[in-house]
Write an enzyme that holds these catalytic residues in place. Structure first.
Site, PDB file in Angstrom:
ATOM      1  N   HIS A   1     -12.888  92.883 -30.049  1.00  0.00           N
ATOM      2  CA  HIS A   1     -12.302  92.775 -28.716  1.00  0.00           C
ATOM      3  C   HIS A   1     -11.922  94.138 -28.147  1.00  0.00           C
ATOM      4  CE1 HIS A   1     -11.241  88.272 -29.187  1.00  0.00           C
ATOM      5  NE2 HIS A   1     -12.383  88.450 -28.584  1.00  0.00           N
TER       6      HIS A   1
ATOM      7  N   GLU B   1     -46.145  96.147 -15.721  1.00  0.00           N
ATOM      8  CA  GLU B   1     -45.822  97.046 -16.837  1.00  0.00           C
ATOM      9  C   GLU B   1     -46.957  97.146 -17.858  1.00  0.00           C
ATOM     10  OE1 GLU B   1     -42.251  95.680 -18.827  1.00  0.00           O
ATOM     11  OE2 GLU B   1     -42.871  93.592 -18.739  1.00  0.00           O
TER      12      GLU B   1
ATOM     13  N   ASN C   1     -40.787 101.681 -18.030  1.00  0.00           N
ATOM     14  CA  ASN C   1     -40.589 101.974 -19.458  1.00  0.00           C
ATOM     15  C   ASN C   1     -41.817 101.541 -20.254  1.00  0.00           C
ATOM     16  OD1 ASN C   1     -38.066 102.450 -18.390  1.00  0.00           O
ATOM     17  ND2 ASN C   1     -37.157 100.583 -19.212  1.00  0.00           N
ATOM     18  N   ASP C   2     -42.230 100.305 -20.039  1.00  0.00           N
ATOM     19  CA  ASP C   2     -43.410  99.837 -20.751  1.00  0.00           C
ATOM     20  C   ASP C   2     -44.682 100.393 -20.131  1.00  0.00           C
ATOM     21  OD1 ASP C   2     -42.699  98.325 -23.020  1.00  0.00           O
ATOM     22  OD2 ASP C   2     -41.898  96.773 -21.700  1.00  0.00           O
TER      23      ASP C   2
HETATM   24  C1  PEP Z   1     -39.624  98.263 -18.364  1.00  0.00           C
HETATM   25  O1  PEP Z   1     -40.461  98.043 -19.235  1.00  0.00           O
HETATM   26  O2  PEP Z   1     -39.668  99.228 -17.578  1.00  0.00           O
HETATM   27  C2  PEP Z   1     -38.490  97.348 -18.206  1.00  0.00           C
HETATM   28  C3  PEP Z   1     -37.651  97.444 -17.199  1.00  0.00           C
HETATM   29  O3  PEP Z   1     -38.313  96.411 -19.158  1.00  0.00           O
HETATM   30  P1  PEP Z   1     -37.707  96.676 -20.609  1.00  0.00           P
HETATM   31  O4  PEP Z   1     -37.177  98.082 -20.636  1.00  0.00           O
HETATM   32  O5  PEP Z   1     -36.679  95.645 -20.785  1.00  0.00           O
HETATM   33  O6  PEP Z   1     -38.911  96.481 -21.472  1.00  0.00           O
HETATM   34 MG    MG Z   2     -40.630  96.120 -20.203  1.00  0.00          MG
END
Ligand code: PEP
Ligand code: MG
Length: 659
Positions: A305, A546, A569-570
């Protein structure tokens, strides 16, 4: 008289459901017991029920004995089989954020505790940020009983004294709960403590000990230790953390018995670093949190907590230092880094200057940006760019609103699935999504359907062993194969859409058929809900872009969906064929690489040509150095961590000013 059934209560009889069950049971005169695996406990004690650790889908027997046994069995079995039916006001008023297990949002960058040098310690990075300030050591003395056996004639009076003390503690907690100033998260924590204080297990155990000749304080200390040890022994993180709560409640009762003032953090100086072996959630929730610069604790971890309170109030914290915390008892000044878990005792001039600089720079930047909170960023031509938040739990709503988020651009639903021992029920999901929709209406809330794969297995879904989980059975691929899980989520989303502007997006899409199959399932769910008479509403369906495949078929995808959200990101890892988690190829994992930027541009063009919204929810969306480029490509929505929102709004306004 008894009846057996399979428990359908989501997560089993955890904290709040246990309390509701007990409330129901107490409404009957009959003695009622719940039996699991041959072990029977009173159904009128929430602590005992929690310790029975009844999980969803387990078989239990309800036993009732008394004048209203039939009615009791009916009501209690009814609750176990259909917990939502006939919920009372209190249950309805409970925000899902207060429910069992909901509070365990992981903080970034946890590290194991390890010594790190003479005046440097390392613990669990539990709440991000830097702090440096005077040490405020808070090591309240241990409480001890009188340690003598009571005479027979003293026992009744001691029991009265004990009951009065319990009543006083309950009243104090009720008073705290009645105050508007308590945040929703803190309210859930105090309510959990109040439940323990009001439960017969602790009080019954203590009274038994007093009857055996123990003085009340000794009895409470022993009773709390016994019950806390039982919570610690259960194979369940959530219940383990309740051990600290039992000690906290026991301590409050003892302080009243001893006529001592409640331990007070009221005099903590502005900006001080609070150092303690352990701080009861009850103490911390009532402390002047705005004055606390940082928290360093021997106890505690990610799900304690203290961590939750620190995170939700933006207080940097390093927890779980164990015995190392004693080295801080005599510290005059402490610097801490809540991102890495480092704590520096009496820092030298250079470290002090370094930390002071970081704290000041962060504060200055924050202060300068607050004017952007309420700004609606517009381009010179009047187009609004929506700056939304990426969040993964209801606890983050407040931070997103505080930052000025124009809705949610990415709600990662994985956490809902990962933090529980079972797959989340449709009801639980519907409540969560509805709470989000309500919190941000009329702004949109984009909920991403479950994006999980073999790299992050979750209870309730069996993943095959895969050589390349990132190229494997994850996201929409898994969901379409497990339509039982997927439909539960889609039904919950359709139900939540009644409460606000819910939009839904699919992760890891690489083929048109994935969108089409999803639509078929959405239609099926809609028809089912209609036939069942359950209120529901339609939602916009979009996709994350992505995968390279999604970029290449973007023009065709754009005809099938209402919006795109680029997951940089992906997308970066797949375009560059560079694992986003592998530091050795980190250089390749660069969104500004022309290959990735070109993929983003192609996506934007396809979306703009089809007249659908194109947004971005990858980390790159929050980069002030790239925002102008993305906007010029045609993106009209950028979603990011709440901490980046005001900076992003500023970047758009600067663009507009340039014309
Ligand atoms: C991404 O891939 O940019 C995304 C926002 O998803 P995550 O980072 O959850 O894979
Ligand atoms: Mg992603």
């Amino acid at each position: 008289m008894e009846r057996s059934t399979i428990v359908r209560v989501h997560e089993g009889l955890h904290a709040r459901p246990a309390t509701r069950f007990v409330k129901l049971a107490k409404g009957f005169e009959s003695d009622v017991e719940l039996v699991k695996d041959g072990k029977a406990v009173s159904a009128k004690s929430s602590v005992k029920l929690m310790l029975l650790a009844v999980k969803e889908n387990q078989e239990v027997t309800v036993r009732a004995n008394g004048a209203d046994a039939i009615e009791a069995l009916e009501a209690l079995i009814g609750y176990l089989e259909n917990p939502r039916a006939g919920l009372d006001d209190e249950a309805e008023a409970q925000s899902p954020a207060n429910d069992a297990g909901q509070e365990a949002a992981p903080a970034p960058g946890f590290v194991p505790a390890a010594p790190d040098g003479a005046n440097r310690l390392r613990g669990v990075a539990a709440s991000e940020g830097f702090a440096i300030g005077p040490a405020f050591a808070h090591f309240p003395p241990d409480i001890a009983g009188r340690g003598r056996v009571l005479r027979a004639e003293e026992i009744e009076g001691e029991i009265d004294r004990f009951r009065t003390a319990v009543g006083a503690v309950q009243a104090r907690m009720d008073l705290a709960l009645a105050q508007d100033s308590l945040s929703a998260g803190d309210r859930g924590i105090v309510a959990a403590l109040r439940d323990i204080a009001a439960d017969d297990s602790l009080t019954g155990e203590a009274e038994g000990l007093i009857k055996g000749g123990n003085d009340a304080v000794s009895a409470v200390i022993t009773a709390a230790s016994t019950i806390a040890a039982e919570f610690s022994a259960v194979d369940d993180h959530y219940l383990n953390a309740r051990a600290d709560d039992v000690h906290a409640v026991g301590r409050q009762i003892c302080l009243v018995l001893l006529g001592q003032d409640d331990i007070s953090l009221e005099n903590i100086p502005e900006g001080a670093i609070l150092i303690a072996d352990d701080i009861g959630a009850w103490d911390l929730a009532r402390a002047p949190l705005k004055r606390i610069g940082g928290v360093v604790c021997g106890h505690g971890g990610a799900t304690s907590h203290i961590a939750i309170i620190a995170r939700s109030h933006g207080i940097p914290a390093v927890l779980g230092l164990g015995g190392q915390v004693n080295a801080l008892r005599t510290a005059r000044e402490v610097a801490l880094d809540g991102n890495t878990g480092h704590v520096i005792i009496d820092p030298d001039a250079a470290t002090r200057a370094d930390f002071a600089g970081r704290v000041e720079a962060a504060a200055k930047e924050r202060a300068g940006l607050t004017i952007f909170k309420t700004v609606t960023p517009k381009l010179a031509d009047g187009r609004i760019i929506e700056i939304a938040a990426n969040i993964g739990s209801l606890e983050e709503i407040e931070a997103a609103q505080e930052a000025g988020a124009m809705g949610i651009g990415l709600f990662r639903t994985e956490l809902l699935f990962m933090r529980h021992m079972h797959l989340p029920s449709e009801d639980m999901q519907a409540e969560t999504y509805a709470a989000l929709a309500k919190a941000f209406a009329p702004y949109p809330v984009i909920v991403r359907t479950l994006d999980i794969g073999g790299d992050k297995p979750i209870a309730g879904i069996e993943f095959p062993d895969e050589e390349n989980p990132f190229l494997g059975w994850r996201g929409i691929r898994m969901c379409l194969d497990r339509s039982d899980i997927f439909k539960r989520q889609l039904r919950a989303l359709l139900r939540a859409a009644v409460h606000g502007n819910i939009k839904v997006m699919l992760p890891m899409v690489s083929d048109l058929s994935e969108v089409r199959q999803t639509r078929v399932l959405v239609d099926e769910c809609t028809a089912e809900l209609k036939a069942e008479g359950v209120p529901h509403a339609s939602f916009d369906l979009g996709v994350m872009i992505e995968t390279p495949a999604a970029v290449l078929i973007a023009p065709a995808l754009a005809k099938e969906v209402a919006f795109f959200s680029i997951g940089t990101n992906d997308l970066t890892q797949y375009i560059m064929a560079a694992d986003r988690l592998n530091p050795t190829v980190a250089k390749l994992n660069d969104v500004t690489n022309p290959a990735v930027m070109s993929a983003i541009e192609m996506t934007a063009k396809a979306g703009v040509a089809a007249g659908i919204m194109v947004g971005m929810c990858g980390e790159a969306a929050g980069r002030p150095d790239l925002i102008a480029t993305f906007v010029k490509m045609g993106l009209t929505e950028l979603s990011m961590s709440p901490a980046s929102i005001q900076r992003a709004k500023k970047a758009i306004m600067a663009m507009a000013a340039e014309g």
